[in-house]
Write a protein that holds these residues in place. Structure first.
Motif, PDB file in Angstrom:
ATOM      1  N   CYS A  83      -5.342   5.910  -0.717  1.00 48.39           N
ATOM      2  CA  CYS A  83      -4.097   6.856  -1.083  1.00 48.39           C
ATOM      3  C   CYS A  83      -4.571   7.298  -2.433  1.00 48.39           C
ATOM      4  O   CYS A  83      -4.581   6.394  -3.312  1.00 48.39           O
ATOM      5  N   PRO A  84      -4.700   8.501  -2.838  1.00 51.03           N
ATOM      6  CA  PRO A  84      -4.605   9.848  -1.893  1.00 51.03           C
ATOM      7  C   PRO A  84      -5.884   9.624  -0.967  1.00 51.03           C
ATOM      8  O   PRO A  84      -6.826   9.084  -1.515  1.00 51.03           O
ATOM      9  N   ASN A  85      -5.791  10.615  -0.044  1.00 47.82           N
ATOM     10  CA  ASN A  85      -7.191  10.575   0.795  1.00 47.82           C
ATOM     11  C   ASN A  85      -7.269  11.966   1.242  1.00 47.82           C
ATOM     12  O   ASN A  85      -6.589  12.266   2.539  1.00 47.82           O
ATOM     13  N   PRO A  86      -7.770  13.237   0.431  1.00 48.95           N
ATOM     14  CA  PRO A  86      -7.586  14.212   0.854  1.00 48.95           C
ATOM     15  C   PRO A  86      -8.961  14.712   1.903  1.00 48.95           C
ATOM     16  O   PRO A  86      -9.671  15.443   1.510  1.00 48.95           O
ATOM     17  N   HIS A  87      -9.089  14.055   2.933  1.00 50.36           N
ATOM     18  CA  HIS A  87     -10.118  14.336   3.737  1.00 50.36           C
ATOM     19  C   HIS A  87     -10.092  15.701   4.410  1.00 50.36           C
ATOM     20  O   HIS A  87      -8.716  16.284   4.373  1.00 50.36           O
ATOM     21  N   LEU A  88     -10.861  16.052   5.101  1.00 50.24           N
ATOM     22  CA  LEU A  88     -10.959  17.483   5.654  1.00 50.24           C
ATOM     23  C   LEU A  88     -11.098  17.541   7.210  1.00 50.24           C
ATOM     24  O   LEU A  88     -11.575  18.698   7.730  1.00 50.24           O
ATOM     25  N   THR A  89     -10.670  16.325   7.743  1.00 45.93           N
ATOM     26  CA  THR A  89     -11.029  16.187   9.273  1.00 45.93           C
ATOM     27  C   THR A  89      -9.943  17.277   9.996  1.00 45.93           C
ATOM     28  O   THR A  89     -10.412  17.761  11.030  1.00 45.93           O
ATOM     29  N   PHE A  90      -8.840  17.459   9.420  1.00 43.55           N
ATOM     30  CA  PHE A  90      -8.012  18.445   9.723  1.00 43.55           C
ATOM     31  C   PHE A  90      -8.198  19.821   9.360  1.00 43.55           C
ATOM     32  O   PHE A  90      -7.204  20.673   9.367  1.00 43.55           O
ATOM     33  N   GLY A  91      -9.284  19.998   8.602  1.00 39.56           N
ATOM     34  CA  GLY A  91      -9.251  21.275   7.785  1.00 39.56           C
ATOM     35  C   GLY A  91      -8.613  21.427   6.651  1.00 39.56           C
ATOM     36  O   GLY A  91      -8.108  20.314   6.272  1.00 39.56           O
ATOM     37  N   HIS A  92      -8.307  22.664   6.156  1.00 40.83           N
ATOM     38  CA  HIS A  92      -7.769  22.553   4.712  1.00 40.83           C
ATOM     39  C   HIS A  92      -6.934  24.185   4.870  1.00 40.83           C
ATOM     40  O   HIS A  92      -7.444  24.909   5.259  1.00 40.83           O
ATOM     41  N   GLY A  93      -5.848  24.225   3.973  1.00 37.92           N
ATOM     42  CA  GLY A  93      -5.173  25.478   3.506  1.00 37.92           C
ATOM     43  C   GLY A  93      -4.997  26.188   4.971  1.00 37.92           C
ATOM     44  O   GLY A  93      -4.401  25.672   5.780  1.00 37.92           O
ATOM     45  N   GLU A  94      -5.080  27.547   4.884  1.00 35.84           N
ATOM     46  CA  GLU A  94      -4.533  28.061   5.962  1.00 35.84           C
ATOM     47  C   GLU A  94      -5.440  27.901   7.280  1.00 35.84           C
ATOM     48  O   GLU A  94      -5.165  28.344   8.259  1.00 35.84           O
ATOM     49  N   HIS A  95      -6.575  27.259   7.272  1.00 38.17           N
ATOM     50  CA  HIS A  95      -7.305  26.701   8.251  1.00 38.17           C
ATOM     51  C   HIS A  95      -6.959  25.225   8.529  1.00 38.17           C
ATOM     52  O   HIS A  95      -7.493  24.668   9.351  1.00 38.17           O
ATOM     53  N   ALA A  96      -6.097  24.817   8.245  1.00 34.22           N
ATOM     54  CA  ALA A  96      -5.497  23.312   8.573  1.00 34.22           C
ATOM     55  C   ALA A  96      -4.966  23.224   9.992  1.00 34.22           C
ATOM     56  O   ALA A  96      -4.393  24.115  10.442  1.00 34.22           O
ATOM     57  N   CYS A  97      -5.066  22.336  10.760  1.00 32.79           N
ATOM     58  CA  CYS A  97      -4.844  22.162  12.008  1.00 32.79           C
ATOM     59  C   CYS A  97      -3.334  21.890  12.206  1.00 32.79           C
ATOM     60  O   CYS A  97      -2.845  21.007  11.680  1.00 32.79           O
ATOM     61  N   PRO A  98      -2.641  23.060  12.837  1.00 29.69           N
ATOM     62  CA  PRO A  98      -1.428  22.927  13.172  1.00 29.69           C
ATOM     63  C   PRO A  98      -0.634  21.690  13.815  1.00 29.69           C
ATOM     64  O   PRO A  98       0.229  21.236  13.900  1.00 29.69           O
ATOM     65  N   GLY A  99      -1.661  20.957  14.485  1.00 33.95           N
ATOM     66  CA  GLY A  99      -1.332  19.790  15.496  1.00 33.95           C
ATOM     67  C   GLY A  99      -1.599  18.445  14.625  1.00 33.95           C
ATOM     68  O   GLY A  99      -1.637  17.440  15.570  1.00 33.95           O
ATOM     69  N   ALA A 100      -1.866  18.733  13.503  1.00 32.19           N
ATOM     70  CA  ALA A 100      -2.178  17.311  12.732  1.00 32.19           C
ATOM     71  C   ALA A 100      -1.330  16.141  12.989  1.00 32.19           C
ATOM     72  O   ALA A 100      -1.679  15.000  13.029  1.00 32.19           O
TER      73      ALA A 100
END
Length: 281
Positions: free
Chosen positions: A216-233
């Motif tokens: 922690c923190p853990n800024p991984h990109l598995t759910f995307g990022h910014g406006e392309h972030a997964c809405p179902g995270a």
């Protein structure tokens, strides 16, 4: 849902637990009748790890036909389908404002939910168990991380970072000639962005090749990022937490039957093992 380990015989946790669990969840979200789940699972498995080009093409056609038929049925049965996300929200919006959600958009949304909410859940459970088992302390390390029957968010995020099933982001296309480092990419070329590589970036993650359940923190990109972030995270994290915590609660003391000898699927789209046998420790 229960998984039984009796007589010391190994049980495939992918086929007997992770797949049925994830399939039931996505079925509720999409409004898929229980009688259709077997066909649905067969099409998705073939699509992600095709046995042949023709079989994969057939699976795409059948899955597309099924989803189109499902959307039409939900449109006609709006009152009875309100409990599902697809039937209660997306289909209803499309009827009220045809310009907002077309049939093609509804079909695309269903496909996205399918792969994001079904296949990825299965593989994170399997990949997470393997990752933990390979570390010093093994599955006990993961089991000890449970707090009042569930995992802290840091644990789930670290499993998502360490060995994500989707290794690559949705493909992009260059709009003009570009140069990245010493690599020239011509206009119109396909570009694949590697989440798996970014998640192991040593400039972002200290000890990037180590599994640290308290990271922690853990800024991984598995759910995307910014406006392309997964809405179902948030929903994905909850589903993974419930799936893994329930597994440890139902069969405490289990271990992997064949550590370090896993057979991975031949799929560049979604990383995961073909099977994952477990036994009581």
């Amino acid at each position: 849902m229960r998984i039984q380990l009796a007589g010391g015989a190994p049980v495939d946790v992918i086929a007997e637990y992770a797949s049925p669990f994830a399939l039931r969840v996505i079925a509720m979200i999409l409004g898929i009748p229980p009688a259709d789940l077997s066909d649905f699972r067969g099409w998705t498995d073939e699509l992600l790890a095709p046995s042949s080009q023709s079989a994969s093409a057939d699976a795409v056609r059948e899955l597309h036909r099924y989803i189109c038929t499902l959307v039409e049925r939900l449109r006609k049965e709006k009152e009875g389908s309100a409990d599902s996300f697809l039937g209660g929200g997306l289909v209803r919006d499309a009827d009220n404002d045809p310009e907002r959600l077309s049939m093609e958009e509804l079909t695309s949304a269903a496909f996205l939910l399918l792969f994001a909410g079904y296949e990825n859940t299965i593989r994170v459970i399997g990949n997470g168990l393997i990752a933990a088992a390979d570390e010093t302390g093994g599955l006990e390390m993961l089991r000890d991380a449970l707090v009042e029957g569930e995992f802290p968010r840091a644990v789930i995020d670290e499993l998502l970072r360490y060995d994500p099933p989707p290794q690559l982001a949705i493909r992009r296309f260059t709009r003009e000639d570009v140069t990245i480092g010493s690599m020239g990419i011509a206009r119109g070329e396909t570009v694949m962005l590697s989440w798996a590589s970014a998640n192991r970036d040593p400039l972002v993650h200290s000890g990037a090749d180590q599994l640290r359940l308290d990271r922690c923190p853990n800024p991984h990109l598995t759910f995307g990022h910014g406006e392309h972030a997964c809405p179902g995270a948030a929903l994905a994290r909850m589903e993974l937490n419930i799936g893994l915590a329930t597994l440890f609660r139902e069969i405490p003391g289990f271990r992997l039957a064949a550590p370090m000898s896993h057979v991975w699927r031949s799929s560049f789209r979604n990383r995961g093992v073909i099977e994952l046998p477990v036994v009581m420790g």
